[in-house]
Design an enzyme around this catalytic site. Structure first.
Site, PDB file in Angstrom:
ATOM      1  N   GLU A  64      73.932   7.088  54.130  1.00 12.63           N
ATOM      2  CA  GLU A  64      72.884   8.072  53.840  1.00 12.63           C
ATOM      3  C   GLU A  64      72.265   7.809  52.468  1.00 12.63           C
ATOM      4  O   GLU A  64      72.978   7.656  51.471  1.00 12.63           O
ATOM      5  CB  GLU A  64      73.512   9.487  53.893  1.00 12.63           C
ATOM      6  CG  GLU A  64      72.508  10.624  53.762  1.00 12.63           C
ATOM      7  CD  GLU A  64      73.179  11.998  53.905  1.00 12.63           C
ATOM      8  OE1 GLU A  64      74.331  12.069  54.393  1.00 12.63           O
ATOM      9  OE2 GLU A  64      72.550  12.999  53.522  1.00 12.63           O
ATOM     10  N   GLY A  97      73.540  19.859  54.495  1.00 10.40           N
ATOM     11  CA  GLY A  97      73.983  21.066  53.802  1.00 10.40           C
ATOM     12  C   GLY A  97      73.663  20.987  52.320  1.00 10.40           C
ATOM     13  O   GLY A  97      73.490  19.898  51.763  1.00 10.40           O
ATOM     14  N   ASP A 157      77.451   8.820  51.741  1.00 13.33           N
ATOM     15  CA  ASP A 157      76.183   9.330  51.199  1.00 13.33           C
ATOM     16  C   ASP A 157      76.112   8.956  49.723  1.00 13.33           C
ATOM     17  O   ASP A 157      76.976   9.339  48.937  1.00 13.33           O
ATOM     18  CB  ASP A 157      76.127  10.860  51.365  1.00 13.33           C
ATOM     19  CG  ASP A 157      74.791  11.462  50.940  1.00 13.33           C
ATOM     20  OD1 ASP A 157      73.918  10.720  50.437  1.00 13.33           O
ATOM     21  OD2 ASP A 157      74.622  12.697  51.114  1.00 13.33           O
ATOM     22  N   ASP A 182      67.744  11.160  53.769  1.00 15.21           N
ATOM     23  CA  ASP A 182      67.875  12.576  53.402  1.00 15.21           C
ATOM     24  C   ASP A 182      66.748  12.880  52.407  1.00 15.21           C
ATOM     25  O   ASP A 182      65.656  13.298  52.811  1.00 15.21           O
ATOM     26  CB  ASP A 182      69.282  12.801  52.817  1.00 15.21           C
ATOM     27  CG  ASP A 182      69.503  14.197  52.244  1.00 15.21           C
ATOM     28  OD1 ASP A 182      68.555  15.003  52.200  1.00 15.21           O
ATOM     29  OD2 ASP A 182      70.641  14.504  51.812  1.00 15.21           O
ATOM     30  N   SER A 225      81.327  17.115  54.265  1.00 16.74           N
ATOM     31  CA  SER A 225      80.896  16.261  53.167  1.00 16.74           C
ATOM     32  C   SER A 225      81.925  16.412  52.054  1.00 16.74           C
ATOM     33  O   SER A 225      82.156  17.519  51.572  1.00 16.74           O
ATOM     34  CB  SER A 225      79.514  16.709  52.689  1.00 16.74           C
ATOM     35  OG  SER A 225      79.113  15.970  51.564  1.00 16.74           O
ATOM     36  N   LYS A 240      66.971  19.038  56.548  1.00 16.76           N
ATOM     37  CA  LYS A 240      67.382  20.235  55.802  1.00 16.76           C
ATOM     38  C   LYS A 240      66.185  21.170  55.753  1.00 16.76           C
ATOM     39  O   LYS A 240      65.091  20.757  55.363  1.00 16.76           O
ATOM     40  CB  LYS A 240      67.802  19.866  54.374  1.00 16.76           C
ATOM     41  CG  LYS A 240      69.105  19.075  54.290  1.00 16.76           C
ATOM     42  CD  LYS A 240      69.421  18.658  52.861  1.00 16.76           C
ATOM     43  CE  LYS A 240      70.749  17.910  52.808  1.00 16.76           C
ATOM     44  NZ  LYS A 240      70.927  17.220  51.496  1.00 16.76           N
ATOM     45  N   LYS A 271      81.067  10.928  49.528  1.00 18.33           N
ATOM     46  CA  LYS A 271      80.051  10.559  48.554  1.00 18.33           C
ATOM     47  C   LYS A 271      80.466   9.240  47.920  1.00 18.33           C
ATOM     48  O   LYS A 271      81.665   9.015  47.677  1.00 18.33           O
ATOM     49  CB  LYS A 271      79.935  11.651  47.489  1.00 18.33           C
ATOM     50  CG  LYS A 271      79.424  12.983  48.020  1.00 18.33           C
ATOM     51  CD  LYS A 271      77.967  12.887  48.464  1.00 18.33           C
ATOM     52  CE  LYS A 271      77.411  14.261  48.819  1.00 18.33           C
ATOM     53  NZ  LYS A 271      75.990  14.200  49.196  1.00 18.33           N
ATOM     54  N   LYS A 327      82.233  12.607  55.941  1.00 16.63           N
ATOM     55  CA  LYS A 327      81.278  11.914  55.052  1.00 16.63           C
ATOM     56  C   LYS A 327      81.850  11.939  53.653  1.00 16.63           C
ATOM     57  O   LYS A 327      82.312  12.992  53.195  1.00 16.63           O
ATOM     58  CB  LYS A 327      79.934  12.637  55.126  1.00 16.63           C
ATOM     59  CG  LYS A 327      79.023  12.513  53.909  1.00 16.63           C
ATOM     60  CD  LYS A 327      77.641  13.045  54.242  1.00 16.63           C
ATOM     61  CE  LYS A 327      77.023  13.810  53.085  1.00 16.63           C
ATOM     62  NZ  LYS A 327      75.710  14.388  53.451  1.00 16.63           N
TER      63      LYS A 327
HETATM   64  C1  NPQ Z   1      73.517  15.925  50.454  1.00 12.10           C
HETATM   65  N1  NPQ Z   1      74.862  18.014  50.159  1.00 12.10           N
HETATM   66  O1  NPQ Z   1      73.676  15.831  51.653  1.00 12.10           O
HETATM   67  C2  NPQ Z   1      73.785  17.222  49.674  1.00 12.10           C
HETATM   68  C3  NPQ Z   1      73.778  16.994  48.226  1.00 12.10           C
HETATM   69  C4  NPQ Z   1      73.961  18.143  47.316  1.00 12.10           C
HETATM   70  C5  NPQ Z   1      76.931  18.855  51.109  1.00 12.10           C
HETATM   71  O2  NPQ Z   1      76.569  16.618  50.631  1.00 12.10           O
HETATM   72  C6  NPQ Z   1      73.494  22.024  44.161  1.00 12.10           C
HETATM   73  C7  NPQ Z   1      72.297  21.930  44.843  1.00 12.10           C
HETATM   74  C8  NPQ Z   1      74.514  21.176  44.472  1.00 12.10           C
HETATM   75  C9  NPQ Z   1      72.114  20.939  45.783  1.00 12.10           C
HETATM   76  C10 NPQ Z   1      75.361  19.268  45.754  1.00 12.10           C
HETATM   77  C11 NPQ Z   1      76.103  17.706  50.609  1.00 12.10           C
HETATM   78  C12 NPQ Z   1      74.333  20.181  45.428  1.00 12.10           C
HETATM   79  C13 NPQ Z   1      73.125  20.043  46.082  1.00 12.10           C
HETATM   80  C14 NPQ Z   1      75.142  18.297  46.700  1.00 12.10           C
HETATM   81  C15 NPQ Z   1      72.958  19.031  47.014  1.00 12.10           C
HETATM   82  O3  NPQ Z   1      73.081  14.958  49.864  1.00 12.10           O
HETATM   83 MG    MG Z   2      72.594  13.616  51.459  1.00  9.22          MG
END
Ligand code: NPQ
Ligand code: MG
Length: 361
Positions: free
Chosen positions: A206, A283, A181, A231, A128, A255, A156, A154
């Site tokens: 996503e 994650g 995402d 998600d 990601s 998750k 953002k 992936k």
């Molecule tokens: C997701 N993670 O899939 C999340 C979003 C995310 C790796 O893309 C602090 C706590 C920081 C939770 C950053 C990835 C964060 C968090 C990103 C969650 O949407």
């Molecule tokens: Mg996500």
């Protein structure tokens, strides 16, 4: 319970904000002399989900621990029902439940992934990539991750930083597995823009719409060719059942924290398998403890798509487990043979990162 602070190797930016320092709540349980570890994935603020490190600390200490204290049980699979009177607070529940699963597996001298019924020791990994200053920087990051072997990319997105970067990456990398995402940054009125993304044969989009809005995703999915992956919306088996029945998604990201632990994660996994919906493991910028749990979960049969489960090095200069999580040149992680999560928490390092600590008995 303890809270540790860990600086990320690089800031991670999403549509809901930028994170440079993670505050991580760790749970260690003592099960008849055997330790088990869990990680709470709540964020510093309530911007990904309503939970925060503070709400989780409070709910764990004042409600979840009292619900299990002094009660006899035979297996970690019983914890979920013991916590059911508390509504929500899934990340707090997931941390405690995961620690008990680790302890049970260690007591039985089994790898946790085998205790869970995992069927694949080698799990496929994607990455990601956060929002970047410009497209050149994004392209360089993608090159680097592909060179490391990761199987899917992936990125953002958010309004103003979506079709441009996607078009650019598709031109440069026509054949890679690519997805986006949005972390709930769009509305149904953005339909024309989201339809533009259909031209880039993405694996999935996503969570484009509201974090709690399954209905609007169903409306959007009817008008998009690209599969939607949910998600934030999926907190339980019931939410997954509703989303699938409504046609709100073609894929689900599971998750452990968001759904409240392994019991709920397995129910969603089994439901999705029955309905022909592929799942993958998301994650939350976890330390090695949460990362190890994600690896165990990812060995279940219907985790067929590459997850956001990556090497420790991508996030931390030094992790809190031994050995660190590494990824093969083929972009896979091999689930460990050792008991429990299969990685040892480094107590001294954890101690030195701890900013608060509370022992409950
Ligand atoms: C997701 N993670 O899939 C999340 C979003 C995310 C790796 O893309 C602090 C706590 C920081 C939770 C950053 C990835 C964060 C968090 C990103 C969650 O949407
Ligand atoms: Mg996500």
């Amino acid at each position: 319970m303890r809270e540790i602070r860990m600086p990320l190797v690089a800031p991670f930016e999403t549509s809901f904000g930028r994170t440079s320092l993670r505050r991580i709540l760790l749970v260690e349980i003592d099960a008849e002399g055997v330790s088990g570890w869990g990680e709470c994935v709540a964020g510093e603020g309530p911007f990904y989900s309503p939970e925060t490190v503070e709400t989780a600390w409070h709910v764990l200490r004042d409600f979840l621990w009292p619900a299990v204290r002094g009660r006899e049980f035979g297996a970690a699979s019983e914890i979920d029902a013991m916590l059911a009177d508390v509504r929500g607070h899934n990340m707090a529940k997931g941390a405690l439940e995961a620690a008990v699963w680790d302890a049970e597996a260690r007591q039985k001298r089994l790898p946790l992934w085998k205790l869970l019924g995992g069927e694949r020791q080698e799990i496929p990994c994607g990455v990601s990539i956060g929002l970047k200053e410009n497209d050149d920087e994004l392209e360089r990051q993608v090159e680097k991750e592909l060179a490391a072997g990761y199987q899917r990319i992936k990125i953002k997105i958010k309004p103003g930083r979506d079709v441009g970067p996607v078009a650019r990456l598709r031109q440069r990398f026509p054949r890679i597995k690519l997805m986006v995402d949005a972390n709930s940054a769009y509305e149904l009125s953005d339909l024309p823009l989201l339809q533009e993304l259909d031209a880039y044969y993405l694996m999935m989009i996503e969570q484009p719409l509201g974090w709690d809005d399954i209905w609007s995703h169903a409306e959007l999915q009817r008008k998009l060719k690209t599969p939607i992956c949910l998600d934030e919306c999926i907190h339980s088996e019931e939410h997954a059942r509703a989303a699938i029945a409504l046609g709100a998604c073609g894929i689900i990201n599971i998750k452990l924290g968001r759904v409240g632990g392994y019991s709920a994660a397995r129910r969603i996994h089994d439901l999705c398998r029955e309905k022909g919906v592929p799942v993958w493991c998301g994650g939350m910028l976890e330390s090695g403890i949460g990362r190890a749990h994600n690896i165990a979960l990812s060995t279940l049969a219907n985790f067929t798509l590459p997850g956001d489960v990556t090497a420790s090095r991508r996030y931390w200069t030094e992790d809190i487990i031994e050995p660190e999580v590494t990824v093969s040149a083929q972009g896979t992680i091999r689930a460990p043979e050792g008991p429990g999560i299969g990685y040892e928490p480094r107590r001294e390092r954890i101690e030195s990162l701890t900013v608060r600590h509370e022992e409950l008995s």
